[in-house]
Each structure stands twice: as structure tokens, then as C-alpha cells.
Design a protein around this motif. Sequence first.
Motif, PDB file in Angstrom:
ATOM      1  N   ASP B  49      56.624  47.404  43.163  1.00 37.17           N
ATOM      2  CA  ASP B  49      55.890  48.670  43.099  1.00 37.17           C
ATOM      3  C   ASP B  49      56.761  49.787  43.679  1.00 37.17           C
ATOM      4  O   ASP B  49      56.520  50.262  44.789  1.00 37.17           O
ATOM      5  CB  ASP B  49      54.573  48.532  43.894  1.00 37.17           C
ATOM      6  CG  ASP B  49      53.784  49.839  43.916  1.00 37.17           C
ATOM      7  OD1 ASP B  49      54.005  50.681  43.020  1.00 37.17           O
ATOM      8  OD2 ASP B  49      52.961  50.015  44.837  1.00 37.17           O
ATOM      9  N   ASP B  51      57.045  52.870  43.129  1.00 39.25           N
ATOM     10  CA  ASP B  51      56.510  54.231  43.255  1.00 39.25           C
ATOM     11  C   ASP B  51      55.186  54.296  44.017  1.00 39.25           C
ATOM     12  O   ASP B  51      54.450  55.278  43.885  1.00 39.25           O
ATOM     13  CB  ASP B  51      56.329  54.843  41.861  1.00 39.25           C
ATOM     14  CG  ASP B  51      57.632  54.859  41.105  1.00 39.25           C
ATOM     15  OD1 ASP B  51      58.661  55.217  41.733  1.00 39.25           O
ATOM     16  OD2 ASP B  51      57.653  54.485  39.919  1.00 39.25           O
ATOM     17  N   GLU B  53      52.301  52.832  43.622  1.00 35.50           N
ATOM     18  CA  GLU B  53      51.198  53.092  42.691  1.00 35.50           C
ATOM     19  C   GLU B  53      50.190  51.955  42.621  1.00 35.50           C
ATOM     20  O   GLU B  53      49.060  52.156  42.217  1.00 35.50           O
ATOM     21  CB  GLU B  53      51.766  53.291  41.266  1.00 35.50           C
ATOM     22  CG  GLU B  53      52.572  54.562  41.104  1.00 35.50           C
ATOM     23  CD  GLU B  53      53.215  54.621  39.739  1.00 35.50           C
ATOM     24  OE1 GLU B  53      53.534  53.557  39.183  1.00 35.50           O
ATOM     25  OE2 GLU B  53      53.409  55.733  39.241  1.00 35.50           O
ATOM     26  N   GLN B  55      47.626  49.035  43.616  1.00 35.62           N
ATOM     27  CA  GLN B  55      46.644  48.709  44.651  1.00 35.62           C
ATOM     28  C   GLN B  55      46.100  47.309  44.390  1.00 35.62           C
ATOM     29  O   GLN B  55      45.912  46.915  43.241  1.00 35.62           O
ATOM     30  CB  GLN B  55      45.453  49.686  44.597  1.00 35.62           C
ATOM     31  CG  GLN B  55      45.818  51.151  44.495  1.00 35.62           C
ATOM     32  CD  GLN B  55      46.178  51.730  45.848  1.00 35.62           C
ATOM     33  OE1 GLN B  55      45.573  51.352  46.849  1.00 35.62           O
ATOM     34  NE2 GLN B  55      47.141  52.647  45.886  1.00 35.62           N
ATOM     35  N   ARG B 225      46.435  49.936  38.710  1.00 35.40           N
ATOM     36  CA  ARG B 225      47.374  51.057  38.787  1.00 35.40           C
ATOM     37  C   ARG B 225      46.870  52.146  37.854  1.00 35.40           C
ATOM     38  O   ARG B 225      46.546  51.866  36.687  1.00 35.40           O
ATOM     39  CB  ARG B 225      48.781  50.628  38.359  1.00 35.40           C
ATOM     40  CG  ARG B 225      49.821  51.746  38.413  1.00 35.40           C
ATOM     41  CD  ARG B 225      51.217  51.200  38.236  1.00 35.40           C
ATOM     42  NE  ARG B 225      51.482  50.745  36.878  1.00 35.40           N
ATOM     43  CZ  ARG B 225      51.856  51.540  35.881  1.00 35.40           C
ATOM     44  NH1 ARG B 225      52.020  52.843  36.103  1.00 35.40           N
ATOM     45  NH2 ARG B 225      52.063  51.060  34.683  1.00 35.40           N
ATOM     46  N   SER B 228      48.054  57.604  35.414  1.00 33.40           N
ATOM     47  CA  SER B 228      48.644  58.847  35.905  1.00 33.40           C
ATOM     48  C   SER B 228      47.907  59.264  37.163  1.00 33.40           C
ATOM     49  O   SER B 228      46.685  59.286  37.195  1.00 33.40           O
ATOM     50  CB  SER B 228      48.527  59.950  34.833  1.00 33.40           C
ATOM     51  OG  SER B 228      48.706  61.205  35.448  1.00 33.40           O
ATOM     52  N   SER B 229      48.655  59.528  38.225  1.00 34.53           N
ATOM     53  CA  SER B 229      48.012  59.882  39.488  1.00 34.53           C
ATOM     54  C   SER B 229      47.318  61.239  39.403  1.00 34.53           C
ATOM     55  O   SER B 229      46.467  61.559  40.225  1.00 34.53           O
ATOM     56  CB  SER B 229      49.047  59.902  40.611  1.00 34.53           C
ATOM     57  OG  SER B 229      50.083  60.778  40.250  1.00 34.53           O
ATOM     58  N   SER B 233      41.975  59.212  40.922  1.00 30.92           N
ATOM     59  CA  SER B 233      42.270  58.994  42.331  1.00 30.92           C
ATOM     60  C   SER B 233      41.820  57.596  42.748  1.00 30.92           C
ATOM     61  O   SER B 233      41.030  56.950  42.060  1.00 30.92           O
ATOM     62  CB  SER B 233      41.568  60.040  43.185  1.00 30.92           C
ATOM     63  OG  SER B 233      40.188  59.776  43.184  1.00 30.92           O
ATOM     64  N   PRO B 272      47.165  49.453  49.099  1.00 29.64           N
ATOM     65  CA  PRO B 272      48.456  49.486  48.383  1.00 29.64           C
ATOM     66  C   PRO B 272      49.229  48.190  48.634  1.00 29.64           C
ATOM     67  O   PRO B 272      49.264  47.713  49.774  1.00 29.64           O
ATOM     68  CB  PRO B 272      49.187  50.681  49.012  1.00 29.64           C
ATOM     69  CG  PRO B 272      48.166  51.448  49.772  1.00 29.64           C
ATOM     70  CD  PRO B 272      47.070  50.512  50.113  1.00 29.64           C
TER      71      PRO B 272
END
Lengths: 224, 806
Positions: B49, B51, B53, B55, B225, B228-229, B233, B272
Motif C-alpha cells: 500500500d 499510497d 490508501e 484499509q 480502497r 478516488s480519495s 471518505s 489503514p
Amino acid sequence: MLIRLDGISKSYTSDIVRTHALRDVSLEIGAGEFVMVTGPSGCGKSTLMNVLGLLDFPDSGRIDAFGVTLKRHSERELTRLRRGNVGFIFQSFNLIDDLTVTDNIAMPLAYLGMGKPARRRRALELAEHVGLSARASHYPAQLSGGQQQRVAIARALAARPKLIVADEPTGNLDSANSAAIMALLRELTTQGSAVVVVTHDRELATLAERRISMKDGHIVDAAQ
Amino acid sequence: MRRGTPRFIRETLTGISLVTLAGLTAAFAGFMLVLSLLQYERNFNRAADPDFEVQQVFTQMQRPGQDPIALEGGLTDLAPALRAALPDIHAARLWRSNTPRTVQAGSVVADLFIAEADPAIANVIRFPAPAEEIHAALSSPDGAVLTTPASRILFGEPDARGRTFLFQDRVYRVALVMPEFPEATSFHRDQVFISSLGEGTNLGSADRAAERLSISIGGTQTFVRARSSDTLSIDQISRAANRHAEAVMARFLASAPNAAAASMTLRHHLIPIRRLESAAEIGASPDSNRFDAGAILVLTLVIVLVLMVAALNAANLKIAQILAKAVDLSIHRAYGAARTRIAGDILRETAILSLAAALAGVCLAAALSGWFSGAIGRDTPRLPDGPSLLLIIASAGCAGLVIGVYAAFAATYFRPARVLSARDISVPGARTIRTVLVAVQVAVSSGALVFGLAVTAQLHFLTGPNLGFDPSALTVYRMPEALPVDDPRRNALRSMLAQHPHVAGAAVVGTLPSEGVVGNVTVTAGSESVNASTASVDETYFEVMGLAPLAGRLLRATDAERGEGQTRPSRGLASNRLARLLGFDRPEEAIGALVRDQDGSAYEIVGVVGDLPVGRIRGDRPPTLYLVGGAARFLVARTQGDHDADDIDQIVRAAFPQSPIDRFSMTQRVDNAYLDLIRLRGIIFLCGTIIVVTSAIGVWAMALNRARQMRKEVAVRKSFGARELDMAGFFVARARLPIAGGLVTGASLGSIAAARWLGQFAEGLAFTAIYPAVGIAVTLLVVIAASALEVVKLARSRPVEALHEA
């Protein structure tokens, strides 16, 4: 006779050089004698003083000290004989920095098994005798050179030794203090102690009733 | 050092310098090794992981009036539910075993780490292979992805694509071989991923259970994941997961009889995967590939203490060196050297010394990294990364300051006139500082010993007979399939094993102290209601485990039978803790008691047994209801005498001719459960030994220094007739303050730390005075041994020599 040296020789070896400090020295010291040992540097004065004070043992020869004949080097036997019999006054005083004047003076008495109150009484008495009763609770660092040497003399006297050995006791003092110290030492002989003093100072040496001159490990002159 | 310094002092100080420098280097090496462990932890899962991203979903389950239980696995059907609810996320499931499982390829049988994975996992976790290839490989029900090391182990070649292997009676095809993860991750080097879509997988079974019971919790790990963040959220994902949990619970409560008794709340927490240690905050166990956080903390503290002791030793040495150079420094001062320059030179010298020791320590650590990795069972990095390097440099700077700051002050304090004329080298506080330095070292030694003793005693307690059973002769076979109660192979296996001369007893069970299926029931007796675990065992289980009942009798095969119309209740055994929680003060009182679960089923307690771990060796021993029956997954045999394991294997192989033998020893399981703590114990004792040895050097240096300081004084005293014994006593009187102070302080702090550490274990020893007593005694012995030589030398020294030097 307190101590007799008979045909004493002593040498030191350092790295590749062998130094003969004493060569066939014979000497007797009696009670109440005031003896000055003089000679040039390296002539063996200090070695003679160490042997006389039973701090060192010769390579050969015979020592009779305080009624005992010493046949071999035994640190334990030397220590036992020194205890109460010999007092030392060193050129650099060698006071113990952490002890007060009283405690420095009383120090030798502890090894004679004397109780603390008696030691303290004796120390105060000697401090007064050498004119330092006002400084009894001071530490050596708080005293002048002359005062420190007087403490050293008082310490040497504490156990009422039969022999006091003083190695250049005035070497670090001015002339006024030197004279005072010598007078004090001379006074000790009147109480029955023998005093042997090593000095470079020929003038001071004249104060003694007996003078021994040394050269290259030999006694070259022994004048009364 | 000036030429006038006596040779024996010069030589000894040089000897101490080398030993002290070696100690400082060793301390930095130890520090670097611990930093490598921290680096391992800090970068954990970075390869999977990069980046931040991904969980992992953890589940917290709570019943009214009870503490919440946190599970690493959550609802089985959470991932598909999340994908349906939130199109903007990737979600996938894993089921994996944290212990190696037996796999067979041709004649090769190997133990590898197995993970069942949804094909969608390729979109969530970054694998060291293209996501499309991973996805394609796992999309086939018999597809498997192997790491290169796993391929080598199983097939003897780095790329075994197209080859097949056998796992749990099923054949899998190697669809892809990928390199191992470049850094430490939740996955192992020899990892095998098999498709979750195949027949008989754990995920498949869980899905079927979910369909049947409406709710299935545990075993399945869910990873998500966001695509797009910007658009989604963590909170949104959490809310969606919790909505799904509420819906599942509602369905379950509506369908189950008396389900209200089992009313519980499920909450999901997204953790995470780069920070899995934070799962501990909700009461869950973090990734087992990570080192125990408490162990790391203890290890870090211990190594910082080692470094501190080494730096204090060096500081003590530096002060001694500066005092010995007083005349040289005063001559420099007399010729105009500025104080700042002298102080700067000394600080620069100590900083360089410290940095050199740190550099040497880094090199030594790199050389020792293989050993260290083996000792702690983790692939720690060999070389430091940027942050670790910065920390090492900063620590070296601090150590340099500790070593040099007082020495620099002392050097600037000398007055040339006093030093050169009266040889007065007294510096304010020098004696106090050096006394304190020694006291601190003694304190650290005794403290470390007290703590080390407590750790050892507690671990002995936990892994010893206090487990509740003797694991030493227990051999366990994991069966390739669960055998139902009426499967004739259960009795056949037991009777064949019973005839084996080296088998004292055998049982077929669904639950073991170390693993297996653990059910949860709410058991009610009278007005008392207890959340308990259930374990399926057979009638011979407790005899095989070597346990006698505390009250009543053990189970019989007939205890599983119910009477006509279920009027006769099943019979079971209660653990001692369950009996007490149900209100029975003494085990005998529970015999014959009738208890009910949330479904209304009744059980008669026929016996009470001691508390055992259930399903998990390490941790609390839950109140447990033991029942006869249920699907058996394990065959347990208590062996006796020297025997060949193959003989017993033949019996199991006869029952499951198509499957590889999957055997393990219970002792090994117990050791594995406490592996981190056992390793920690070894490392703590190693560090403790280093601390004690380093402190012994410090005490030796102190003794040497004191002896040097007292040499003239002793000579004077001996001139006046002091005995050897007087001098030894005199020395002891001078040294007793730092030693006694250090011992008492260290033992007190060590006791506080040990008491706190012991207090975190639910089961274990209480702190007793024996730890500080032994710690003090051992440290005192070390101190006496370290200083004895100098004391004897001093006591036996000839006054004439010391006076000559003075």
C-alpha cells in the motif's frame, strides 16, 4: 640502640639501567639522637630513610629494629614494626585532603586500637603544641605550607614513636618557617624520640649533633 | 597524556579507552538493530500500500452489559455489500492462516503460508505483479498465485506456472508466479494465494453459512480502497459498513428463536494497513507479522539504557583523561590558549568519537542483521533509511555531548598557576559527577536485572504448567475435511491410534487450546447470564489432555444424545470460570445444574474442569462450555516413548489417502504463541548482560580511579601502620554511597517497571520482593567482582612506591 643497619645494599632496576642506591651501608641510631643526613641528589638519602623508616627492605645486609632482627622482606612484618614505632614527616607533607587537622593528626592512633575520644584528645593536644589549635577543624587546603608541615609533624608525634624520619621537611618552606620546624624537631629529641632528617641545606645540617654525608650510595662522612 | 603520568595509569587508561569504545560501538550496534526493527514496523505494508490508501475492516462486537470483543475478521459478506452500496470503492476479502499449512506437489511436501483471496483483491492491494494478471489468476476456481520463494520450495524452480499442487484434498493450478514483496508486509515470503471461488474454501463455506444463518462473523478479512480519495471518505465507508451490519443484525434477530438474548451491536472500524498497530486501540490483535508493540517499547527502552550506560562510561573515562592531562592543558592555557578553544576541542573530539562509534555500530549492526532477523523472526532491513540514519546521528551527537560536556568544563576550569605550581587539579563537582555516573550505571544494571527476572518468571509461568495442560507429548493432525458426528472415520481413527504402542490416547475434536472453531453462546443459569465460549470435543479429549475433572465426571459419548421430544437435555462440562460466573462458588455446586443458551437449548452440567485456553493459546481463558459432538477438524494423540512419527502418519494417511499429512506439535504451537515474548526474553537478557558487563567496566574504572586517588593516602596510612584489611574497609567505605544508592534506586525503578509489566497480564504472577532481592544480589556480586582486583592491589600496595610516585 633503636635501629642498626649492618652492610645494607639496595639497588633499583628500571628498564635497562640498574641503580645502586645504597652500597654496604652500616649505621646505628640511638634513642634521643638528632641526626641529619645530607648529600647530593641521587646519593641514596631517600632510600636510606625508607630503609630506616622500615618502608623498604634492602637487597642484602641486616637490620635490627626495635629489638627485632629482620631476616627477610615481609610487608606485614614491616607494617607491624612501623606501627607506633616510626613517625614520618614528608617533604610534600602528604596530609589527607579529606580529613581535618585533628583527624589527620589522630590518624596513626586508629591503627594502635585507641578509642575515638582518646584519639581526639591526643590530636587536640598536639595541635595546640604545634600552634594550630585554632585551625583544628580546618582542612589541609585551608592551611599555609608551614601550617601543613606543622600538622605533619604533629601527626608524626601522635603515636609517641621511638623514631621520626623526616625527608626534606623544610624543602617546601621559606627560611622563617624552616627554622621554626627545625626547632620543633629538635625539641622532639628531648622527649626521647630519635629524629633523622634528610636535607639538602648544609646550614640547617649544622643544627644537628650528628651529621651523615652520603655520596653514590655510601656514607662518606659521619660527624658527631 | 603527559609523560609524567605513571605508566600503569597510562596503560590502564588506554585499556579502558579501548574497552569503553568497544562498549559504545556495541551499544550503537544494538541501537541500530532496534532502529531496524522500528524501520521494519514503520515501513510495514508499504510495498502493499504505497499510497496509504488501503484499509482493513475490523469488527467490534458488543453485547449489552459486556465488554466489546474486537475481531480481525468481520462479517463474511461485507465486501460484496460494500461494493454494492458504494460503487466508488474496491473491496475484497482474504482468509489466511498465520501458521504454515501443508501443501504437496508430486513427492514434495512443504509447509507454506496459504491465503484464500477474492479476485478483486488485485484492485485493492498492490502486488508485485500486474493487477490484471493477479485478477485473472484468482478468477479461476482452481487458480493460485505463488511467490517465487514458494515456487522454489514446492517445485524447485522459480516459475512453476502451469504446475499443480494439492492442498486440503483439492488440486490447484499455479496460474502466476510473482516476486516476493520487496519489504515486510502482512504476507510472507513463501506465500500462496488460492482463489476463494473454489469448492470447499473457507470463504465459500462462510458464504454458505451466511446464507443459511443470516449472519456469519469471523475468519474473513475485508480490505477496501476508495477509487478516488476525492470522492469518498473513510467515514462514508464506515457508515456504509455499519449500515450493513445493522441490516444483518436485524435479519438475524428476526429469524432466530430467542434471538433477543443474543442481541448485540456490531461496529466496523477501518484501520489503514500501514498502521495496523492502531487496531489494538479497539481491542483487536494487530497483524501477527508485526512485532508485539509492548515488546518493541521494552526493547527500545532497554537499548536506550544500554546506550546511556555506555555513554556514561565514556564520559567517566573522558573526565579521567582530562584530569590526567591537567598539566598539559595548563601549559596550553599559560601560553594563551582560550578556554573556548580548549572546550571546543574536547567537544569536537567527543563528537567525532561518538560519531565514529555510531558509524562502527551501524557497520556492526549490518553484519549482525542476519542473526538479529533470525532472533526476532522478522526480515528487518540491513541498512538504515533516512529517518533511522538521522536518529543515529542525533543520538551520536547527544552521546558526544554527554561524554564531553563535563570534561570540557573541567578542562576550562584549571588555573595554570595552581596546577603548575601546586599540582592542584581539583574541579568543582568532579567527584560528585563521577560518583553519580557510577551510581547511574549500577542503578541501570540492577533495574535491568529486576525487570529481566520478572519477564523470565512470567514467561515461564505462562508457557509452563500453568497453561492448564501439558502440551509436551501432544501431536495434532489437522484433517483435510471436517468429520461430522456420524462419520465412521472418527471412531476408526481413534481405535487404530489407540492400538499403536506409542499412543497413550487419541481424540477427534473441533476445538483445541490453540485453534479450531469456537462458538459463542449466552449461557443462563437462574438469574445469572454469562457470555461463554463453546468447544466441540469428544469424550476422550480431557483424558488425552491429561486433565481430571475438578468435580463431577468427564464427558461420555452418550452425553450428546437428547431424549424424546428433546425433554432430556444435552450434557456438557463447564470450565471452572464458567461455573464461578454462573454463581457456583465451588465446582461441586455446579454438578447437575441446568443451563440454557439463547436459543433455549438446555444443557446439564455433569462436570467441571480447569480453565484452558480455547482456540487461542495466548490471551484470556474464557468461560467455556464443552460439548460432545460437532464437526471434528483435529485428531489429537498423546504419544509416549521414542517413536517414529511416520508410523502414526500411516494411520492418518490411510483415512485420507489423497491428502498430505498436516501434523504439528502442541509444544510448537505454545512456543509460537509466545514467540515474541520468548524472543524478547532472550534479547532482554542479552541487553541486560551487556548493561551489566558495561556497568562492570564502569565500576572497574571507578575502582581504578578511586584506587589511583587513594594511592597516596593509603601509602601514608600504611606508613603509619595501617593493615591491609583496614585499607580494604576504607575503600569500601568510600565506594558504598554510589553503589548502595545505585542499587536501591535501580531496584526500585526496576520493581515499578516490572510490577507494571506484570500487571498487564490477566493470567500471571504477582510482583514479589524476590525480584529486587535477586537483582540487588547479582549486581552487588558483579560490583564486588569488578572492583575486587583493584581493592586487593590497593590494600597490598607497597607504601614506598606510592610515596615515590606522589
